[in-house]
Scaffold this motif. Sequence first.
Motif, PDB file in Angstrom:
ATOM      1  N   CYS A 182       0.859  -1.297  -0.014  1.00  0.00           N
ATOM      2  CA  CYS A 182       0.045   0.022   0.077  1.00  0.00           C
ATOM      3  C   CYS A 182       0.857   1.304  -0.064  1.00  0.00           C
ATOM      4  CB  CYS A 182      -0.997  -0.231   1.415  1.00  0.00           C
ATOM      5  SG  CYS A 182      -2.643   0.489   1.076  1.00  0.00           S
ATOM      6  N   ALA A 259      -4.732  -4.150   0.115  1.00  0.00           N
ATOM      7  CA  ALA A 259      -3.574  -3.886  -0.940  1.00  0.00           C
ATOM      8  C   ALA A 259      -3.815  -3.729  -2.354  1.00  0.00           C
ATOM      9  CB  ALA A 259      -2.579  -5.174  -0.746  1.00  0.00           C
ATOM     10  N   CYS A 262      -5.198  -0.193  -2.670  1.00  0.00           N
ATOM     11  CA  CYS A 262      -4.266   0.520  -2.798  1.00  0.00           C
ATOM     12  C   CYS A 262      -3.148   0.735  -3.939  1.00  0.00           C
ATOM     13  CB  CYS A 262      -3.228   0.490  -1.410  1.00  0.00           C
ATOM     14  SG  CYS A 262      -4.055   0.650   0.113  1.00  0.00           S
ATOM     15  N   THR A 263      -2.996  -0.439  -4.360  1.00  0.00           N
ATOM     16  CA  THR A 263      -2.110  -0.768  -5.603  1.00  0.00           C
ATOM     17  C   THR A 263      -2.951  -0.205  -6.816  1.00  0.00           C
ATOM     18  OG1 THR A 263      -1.269  -2.478  -4.755  1.00  0.00           O
ATOM     19  CG2 THR A 263      -0.961  -2.224  -7.189  1.00  0.00           C
TER      20      THR A 263
END
Length: 309
Positions: A182, A259, A262-263
Amino acid sequence: MGASRLWLAVVGVLVAVSGGTDANADPGARVAGEIPLGGRAVQLDVYSPAMGRVIQNKVIKAVGAGAPTIYLLTGAGGGADGISWWDNTDVRGFFADKYVNVVMPVGGAFTLYTDWMSEDPSLGRPRWETYLSQELPRVIDGVLGASGRNAIVGVSMSAASAVDLTIRGGKRFAAVAALSGCPWSTDPAGIGLASAQAVRGGGNPGNMWGAPGGPGWQAHDAFANAGRLAGKTIFLAAATGLPGPADHGLPMPPVEAIAGACTAAFAGRLAQLGIPAVHVHRPTGAHTWGQFETDLREAWPHLAAAIGA
């Protein structure tokens, strides 16, 4: 919900489910010992003047001098807990025929692999940015006769660290892969996500970069500083959190879904800036080493082309 309450809430959730370049770095970093590990692999112990202690590094040496180097960072436990690329994947087999030095530092649990501003009662005064961006590469280049062309890979906690180190490291890293992590921002959610890692280790996030949201945090804001990645090779990967074949049936908390979001957001930021990046969003993947190894293998051709491996 106010910003401070949101920050605390995010920290609480992540704790429950849970992985600036110092221009004056002491040039005295040096090899303190070497232990054979079989084949071309060794444990290279390197003294870090910045941290005043010896750091272990698992190293797979390339055949012949002049090869580039890939640095593989691990998750929240720093590899000292026996959970790492070395322990949980077939890095030795995968890189056996590759013209590259592979360096896997051991340590840095819950530190975000950054330089902390203040002494912390639980985590001390980590200086991992200085070590990874200055001290260790100088030693590796000198001892192994490496080319000075480097890539860095981070996973889980260290995925954001790898992005941060690449942004702040100038020409040190030509390529970066951020897997199931993240990248940080200085909004409340981003502060909470970064803080959660330090909190898990008993650390005070204020000792890391100062007051949350302040200048120290802004200096490490991947979204605000993403423009400095221009010209570098970037590989981003994460999944949905739904278990898949690569996970081998291992149950995991729902970290991967966070994750993945966020990615995707960071990939969007790079696209907004017109900076090319490879973004892989897998329909299945549950934050396991099977998933991480799959991502590393897919990232490798991109990283290799960037560093001349």
